[in-house]
Structures are given as C-alpha cells and as structure tokens.
Design a protein around this motif. Structure first.
Motif, PDB file in Angstrom:
ATOM      1  N   ALA A 196       0.827  -1.212   0.000  1.00  0.00           N
ATOM      2  CA  ALA A 196       0.000   0.000   0.000  1.00  0.00           C
ATOM      3  C   ALA A 196       0.858   1.259   0.000  1.00  0.00           C
ATOM      4  CB  ALA A 196      -0.926  -0.008   1.215  1.00  0.00           C
ATOM      5  N   LYS A 197       2.019   1.181   0.669  1.00  0.00           N
ATOM      6  CA  LYS A 197       2.924   2.343   0.746  1.00  0.00           C
ATOM      7  C   LYS A 197       3.947   2.340  -0.386  1.00  0.00           C
ATOM      8  CE  LYS A 197       2.617   2.340   5.793  1.00  0.00           C
ATOM      9  NZ  LYS A 197       3.351   2.058   7.069  1.00  0.00           N
ATOM     10  N   LYS A 198       3.831   1.349  -1.280  1.00  0.00           N
ATOM     11  CA  LYS A 198       4.760   1.183  -2.401  1.00  0.00           C
ATOM     12  C   LYS A 198       6.214   1.024  -1.918  1.00  0.00           C
ATOM     13  CE  LYS A 198       1.862   3.811  -5.618  1.00  0.00           C
ATOM     14  NZ  LYS A 198       1.265   2.624  -6.219  1.00  0.00           N
ATOM     15  N   ASN A 199       6.338   0.409  -0.773  1.00  0.00           N
ATOM     16  CA  ASN A 199       7.666   0.198  -0.193  1.00  0.00           C
ATOM     17  C   ASN A 199       8.210  -1.160  -0.647  1.00  0.00           C
ATOM     18  OD1 ASN A 199       9.940   0.506   1.334  1.00  0.00           O
ATOM     19  ND2 ASN A 199       8.897   0.626   3.312  1.00  0.00           N
ATOM     20  N   PHE A 200       8.396  -1.299  -1.945  1.00  0.00           N
ATOM     21  CA  PHE A 200       8.777  -2.583  -2.532  1.00  0.00           C
ATOM     22  C   PHE A 200      10.207  -2.987  -2.176  1.00  0.00           C
ATOM     23  CE2 PHE A 200       5.705  -1.374  -6.172  1.00  0.00           C
ATOM     24  CZ  PHE A 200       4.628  -1.566  -5.312  1.00  0.00           C
ATOM     25  N   ASN A 201      11.082  -1.989  -2.055  1.00  0.00           N
ATOM     26  CA  ASN A 201      12.481  -2.295  -1.729  1.00  0.00           C
ATOM     27  C   ASN A 201      12.593  -2.935  -0.347  1.00  0.00           C
ATOM     28  OD1 ASN A 201      13.567  -1.370  -4.122  1.00  0.00           O
ATOM     29  ND2 ASN A 201      13.809   0.734  -3.372  1.00  0.00           N
ATOM     30  N   HIS A 202      11.760  -2.479   0.577  1.00  0.00           N
ATOM     31  CA  HIS A 202      11.784  -3.047   1.928  1.00  0.00           C
ATOM     32  C   HIS A 202      11.410  -4.530   1.887  1.00  0.00           C
ATOM     33  CE1 HIS A 202       9.834  -4.034   5.846  1.00  0.00           C
ATOM     34  NE2 HIS A 202      10.987  -3.535   6.290  1.00  0.00           N
ATOM     35  N   ILE A 203      10.412  -4.852   1.059  1.00  0.00           N
ATOM     36  CA  ILE A 203       9.990  -6.255   0.918  1.00  0.00           C
ATOM     37  C   ILE A 203      11.127  -7.087   0.354  1.00  0.00           C
ATOM     38  CG2 ILE A 203       8.355  -7.825  -0.207  1.00  0.00           C
ATOM     39  CD1 ILE A 203       6.371  -5.511  -0.332  1.00  0.00           C
ATOM     40  N   SER A 204      11.775  -6.546  -0.675  1.00  0.00           N
ATOM     41  CA  SER A 204      12.858  -7.264  -1.343  1.00  0.00           C
ATOM     42  C   SER A 204      14.028  -7.524  -0.393  1.00  0.00           C
ATOM     43  CB  SER A 204      13.338  -6.463  -2.555  1.00  0.00           C
ATOM     44  OG  SER A 204      14.398  -7.128  -3.203  1.00  0.00           O
ATOM     45  N   LYS A 205      14.399  -6.505   0.373  1.00  0.00           N
ATOM     46  CA  LYS A 205      15.529  -6.646   1.296  1.00  0.00           C
ATOM     47  C   LYS A 205      15.189  -7.596   2.440  1.00  0.00           C
ATOM     48  CE  LYS A 205      17.507  -2.085   0.385  1.00  0.00           C
ATOM     49  NZ  LYS A 205      17.775  -0.744   0.956  1.00  0.00           N
ATOM     50  N   THR A 206      13.975  -7.470   2.975  1.00  0.00           N
ATOM     51  CA  THR A 206      13.589  -8.304   4.114  1.00  0.00           C
ATOM     52  C   THR A 206      13.528  -9.777   3.730  1.00  0.00           C
ATOM     53  OG1 THR A 206      12.285  -6.473   4.995  1.00  0.00           O
ATOM     54  CG2 THR A 206      11.855  -8.649   5.913  1.00  0.00           C
ATOM     55  N   LEU A 207      12.977 -10.053   2.564  1.00  0.00           N
ATOM     56  CA  LEU A 207      12.820 -11.438   2.120  1.00  0.00           C
ATOM     57  C   LEU A 207      14.055 -11.953   1.379  1.00  0.00           C
ATOM     58  CD1 LEU A 207       9.110 -11.382   0.847  1.00  0.00           C
ATOM     59  CD2 LEU A 207       9.988 -12.333   2.980  1.00  0.00           C
ATOM     60  N   LYS A 208      15.023 -11.021   1.129  1.00  0.00           N
ATOM     61  CA  LYS A 208      16.257 -11.377   0.417  1.00  0.00           C
ATOM     62  C   LYS A 208      15.953 -12.012  -0.941  1.00  0.00           C
ATOM     63  CE  LYS A 208      18.778 -12.068   4.751  1.00  0.00           C
ATOM     64  NZ  LYS A 208      19.562 -12.997   5.594  1.00  0.00           N
ATOM     65  N   GLU A 209      15.040 -11.334  -1.642  1.00  0.00           N
ATOM     66  CA  GLU A 209      14.646 -11.770  -2.984  1.00  0.00           C
ATOM     67  C   GLU A 209      14.923 -10.645  -3.978  1.00  0.00           C
ATOM     68  OE1 GLU A 209      13.649 -14.612  -3.966  1.00  0.00           O
ATOM     69  OE2 GLU A 209      12.849 -15.678  -2.224  1.00  0.00           O
ATOM     70  N   PRO A 210      15.246 -10.988  -5.242  1.00  0.00           N
ATOM     71  CA  PRO A 210      15.500  -9.952  -6.252  1.00  0.00           C
ATOM     72  C   PRO A 210      14.278  -9.049  -6.444  1.00  0.00           C
ATOM     73  CG  PRO A 210      16.161 -12.120  -7.033  1.00  0.00           C
ATOM     74  CD  PRO A 210      15.412 -12.344  -5.771  1.00  0.00           C
ATOM     75  N   PRO A 211      14.492  -7.740  -6.629  1.00  0.00           N
ATOM     76  CA  PRO A 211      13.376  -6.809  -6.797  1.00  0.00           C
ATOM     77  C   PRO A 211      12.417  -7.207  -7.928  1.00  0.00           C
ATOM     78  CG  PRO A 211      15.410  -5.616  -6.470  1.00  0.00           C
ATOM     79  CD  PRO A 211      15.788  -7.059  -6.618  1.00  0.00           C
ATOM     80  N   GLU A 212      12.998  -7.702  -9.036  1.00  0.00           N
ATOM     81  CA  GLU A 212      12.145  -8.065 -10.180  1.00  0.00           C
ATOM     82  C   GLU A 212      11.225  -9.245  -9.839  1.00  0.00           C
ATOM     83  OE1 GLU A 212      16.339  -9.761 -10.848  1.00  0.00           O
ATOM     84  OE2 GLU A 212      15.407  -7.858 -10.234  1.00  0.00           O
ATOM     85  N   LYS A 213      11.708 -10.163  -9.013  1.00  0.00           N
ATOM     86  CA  LYS A 213      10.889 -11.307  -8.603  1.00  0.00           C
ATOM     87  C   LYS A 213       9.773 -10.852  -7.656  1.00  0.00           C
ATOM     88  CE  LYS A 213      11.384 -16.059  -6.888  1.00  0.00           C
ATOM     89  NZ  LYS A 213      12.315 -17.059  -6.330  1.00  0.00           N
ATOM     90  N   VAL A 214      10.120  -9.950  -6.748  1.00  0.00           N
ATOM     91  CA  VAL A 214       9.122  -9.394  -5.826  1.00  0.00           C
ATOM     92  C   VAL A 214       8.065  -8.612  -6.602  1.00  0.00           C
ATOM     93  CG1 VAL A 214       8.748  -7.708  -3.980  1.00  0.00           C
ATOM     94  CG2 VAL A 214      10.653  -9.321  -3.847  1.00  0.00           C
TER      95      VAL A 214
END
Length: 446
Positions: A196-214
């Motif tokens: 909702a906050k468009k905080n996609f980088n936080h998701i990627s870093k936390t889950l240790k997954e590539p941004p494109e996959k997230v």
C-alpha cells in the motif's frame, strides 16, 4: 453464474441423484440454460412444440432387453400447463448467490444448516464477520465441522468470499487460479502494508529476494479483488422470472408451474428405433444407451422438480393463505422443518426447493424464502413471526423523535413492556440491519 473449472467436489451420491438435487435447486432461467446445453450435446434428447403429438417413450423394459446392465425410468415427457409469464426486476444479494451454490454442493442437512449460518454472517464486502467459536456456540457443533463447510464456501464465486482477513481473501483467490507460490504467499501474509505504501524495496531486502521477482508477485496481488462481494451489492437489479404462480380461485388457490422458459423435452424416435435393431454394433449401442440414460435422467429430474415445487408451495399456501391474500406482513411463523414433516421430505429438500425461487402472488412477486419466518415467543408462551417483529421495529423507528432516536436497547424495552416480547439487543440490531435502517447515531437529526 458459472463456477470455476477447477471447482471440484468429492461426491458419494449416485449421478442421477446429484443431478436431481442440482435441478431442484436451480432457478427457472438457470434450468433453461442447463436444458439448452444438454440439447446441444445429447442427440437423443429433443424438444417438441405444443402442436406436435407427443411420441411414446422407450420403456425401461425395452432398453433392459438391449442392455441388461442399464436401469432407466420409463417416464420421458414433461406434462405442463400454459402459465401467464411475467418478467420482473428484482434485487439479488450476495447471500442469495452464495445460498444457490450452497444448495448445489452440499449433501447433508447438517452441512446445509452450517452453510446457511456462515453465509448469514458474511457482509456485503464478502467477509465473514463471526468467528468459528461464536458460530459453534450458536449451532452447538464443533469448530471442525464449521471449518469444513467454510472451506467449501471458500471455493464459491465470487472468489475470495468468506475470508476473515484481507490476506486470507487474496490467498483464496490465488489458490483458485493456481497462482499461489511461496513468495507471493509470504507477501500476502506479511507485507500488504508495504504494498500500500509502495515500499517494494523493503519487501525485497527483508525477504532477500531480487526486486524483479518481488515485483512479479506484487503484480499478481494487485490484480486481485480485496472486496469480492462488492460486485454483488443489493443495488444491482437482476431479471427475475417467477417459477410459480399462486392465483386465488374460490376459497383457495390455484398453483401454476411456469414452464414458459424451459423447452419441452422428449426422446428421439429415430434413436429409439435405432437402438432396437439387432445388428447394431456394440460401440454405437453403448453410445446411444448412455445418451438415452442421461436424457431420461434429466427429464425425470425436471419432473421431480416440478412435482416437489408444487407440493411445497401448496402446503405453504395452506399455512400462509391470509398473508398471500391480504398483506405479507401477516406471515405466520414457519420453518423448513415444519413443511418437511408435513410432506415427509428431508429438510434439505425443502430448502433446495425454496432456494432461488420466486412466486407471483396477488400481493406481487416475492421470494419463496420470504414465506418462512422464525418463531419469536411472547412472554405468555404464544409465538409471533420474525417478519411481524420487524414490522413493529420499523413502525417504532418511523414514529420516533428524530432528535432523540431510539437506540436498539430502547427498542428492546418497548418490545418487552408494550408487546410482551423478550428479545436480545443484538437480535434487534440484526433485524434493524436487515431492514436497512441505520443505527440511532446516524438517524439523529441536529
């Protein structure tokens, strides 16, 4: 409405019994669709016009001689009256749509009752508002039984209905479309706020997954509907064709089944004659025999639907005659169980007959389910229908002081003191909401 292709159920009933229950549940226009599709795919099944003479059916004995392993009904034609047709506009709720599916895919009285309780607690957005614990206490059953039926409802349309949280709603939709993978599941469960906050980088870093996959997982999630019930609101109008006509005739009523939208069916004479040939090869004989069985099962199921509908409605008119003639607010307390006992039917059968059906009466077109009303007991032991109680509540609110509107607790006291009725505050609130009346806070005029 069509169910998803991957919507599967394990069944223990015989195929002909399943079809009979399905046909019993269908509304007239849905039944018409089933018949039209069968006419397209089954060459043995034919439609005849009222001007044509009805061909005699192939008897079960004749068919048994040709195939000793096949048992069929020998009744292959539908008798009908010529009704007055009436096409109306009516409002259909999400609950109506869910109850239709419930009737089609439950096999027992207990599951049907459990499903009705669950659906009654689903709000207009499609979310379940009562906990399994609350409903288990209400129905006096285990939470495991509730969870089993809830899992069934989670497979209904609209996808995601019956969920308790947004995460669960989205996960149900992903599962039904076979798009649920571990990453997307994890994001649904724990990172919706970040989406909702468009905080996609936080998701990627936390889950240790590539941004494109997230991002691919997020795109899947954004295509889902977080409020699946919204498309089925009460404000949407739908075509309604009465399944039955209740007309006054002398001191009683005439019950007329509406056959206008269902093609009249019979079995093809060509295929009956072909099946009787001694030199017919085995493969062709098996093909025709199977198609003939399906045709007769459909015809028999339709006949059963019409006769059971007539019996149930006739019994309803005996009990609710006064309300049908004069005013539907005079509906008497009546339950499915009472009708079932009178007709020696299963309660679930009565429920399926009533579900999704409408009747044209002297008071207008109404849903058959509206002839049923729960019992509310006076302090003196006498009973009154919940419909009558709702009428009293509505009249009290209409006459209230708008600057000091009645609270639900105020209404409880009035019903107790003036009407001799003992109701819980939550029951009054439920009836008020069913009447689409706002709470006193929002009714107050300043």
């Amino acid at each position: 409405m069509e169910l998803r292709q991957n919507f599967e159920f394990r069944r223990v009933l015989a195929p002909e019994m399943r079809q009979s229950l399905n046909i019993l549940t269908l509304h007239l226009l849905d039944l018409n669709q089933v018949v039209e599709e069968e006419l397209l795919t089954n060459p043995v099944l034919e439609e005849y016009s009222s001007k044509e003479e009805l061909p005699s059916p192939l008897s079960a004995d004749d068919l048994a001689k040709l195939n000793s392993h096949t048992t069929l009904s020998n009744n292959s034609q539908v008798q009908e009256n010529e009704p007055h047709t009436s096409l109306l506009i009516n409002k259909v709720s999400l609950q109506d749509i869910l109850l239709r599916q419930l009737g089609m895919f439950t096999n027992s009285d207990e599951d049907l009752k459990i499903g009705q309780e669950i659906i009654g607690n689903i709000d207009e957005n499609g979310y379940l508002q009562a906990s399994l614990e609350q409903m288990a206490v209400q129905l006096q059953i285990s939470e495991a039984k509730l969870d089993k039926v809830l899992s069934l409802i989670h497979q209904f349309e609209p996808a995601g209905v019956g969920a308790r949280t947004i995460s669960e709603c989205l996960l149900i939709q992903l599962k039904l479309t076979s798009n649920l993978d571990p990453l997307t599941k994890s994001i649904c469960l724990h990172y919706l706020d970040d989406i909702a906050k468009k905080n996609f980088n936080h998701i990627s870093k936390t889950l240790k997954e590539p941004p494109e996959k997230v991002e691919l997982s997020i795109k899947k999630i954004l295509k889902l509907n977080p409020k699946p019930g919204r498309n089925y609101s009460l404000d949407e109008a739908h075509r309604i064709v009465p399944d039955i006509f209740i007309e006054e005739k002398g001191d009683g009523f005439e019950i007329i089944i509406n056959h206008e939208y269902v093609p009249r069916l019979t079995v093809s004479k060509l295929y009956k004659d072909l099946l009787k040939k001694e030199n017919l090869d085995l493969k062709t004989k098996e093909f025709i025999t199977n198609k003939l069985r399906k045709a007769l099962e459909l015809i028999k199921a339709i006949e059963k639907r019409q006769s059971t509908l007539r019996r149930v409605v006739s019994t309803i008119t005996e009990i609710q005659g006064e309300a049908i003639r004069e005013d539907l607010s005079q509906i008497k307390p009546l339950t499915f169980k009472e009708i079932a006992e009178k007709l020696e039917l299963h309660e679930s059968t009565v429920c399926r007959v009533v579900m999704n059906k409408y009747a044209k009466t002297p008071c207008g077109v109404i849903a058959l389910k509206n002839f049923f009303s729960s019992h509310i007991h006076h302090k003196n032991g006498e009973s009154i229908s919940s419909t009558s109680v709702k009428k009293i509540i509505k009249e009290l609110i209409e006459k209230e002081d708008k600057k000091q509107p009645l609270s639900d607790q105020d209404i409880v006291k009035i019903l107790s003191n003036e009407n001799n009725l003992n109701l819980a505050r939550r029951t009054v609130a439920k009836y008020r909401e069913e009447l689409k009346i706002l709470s006193s806070t929002y009714r107050k005029e300043r």
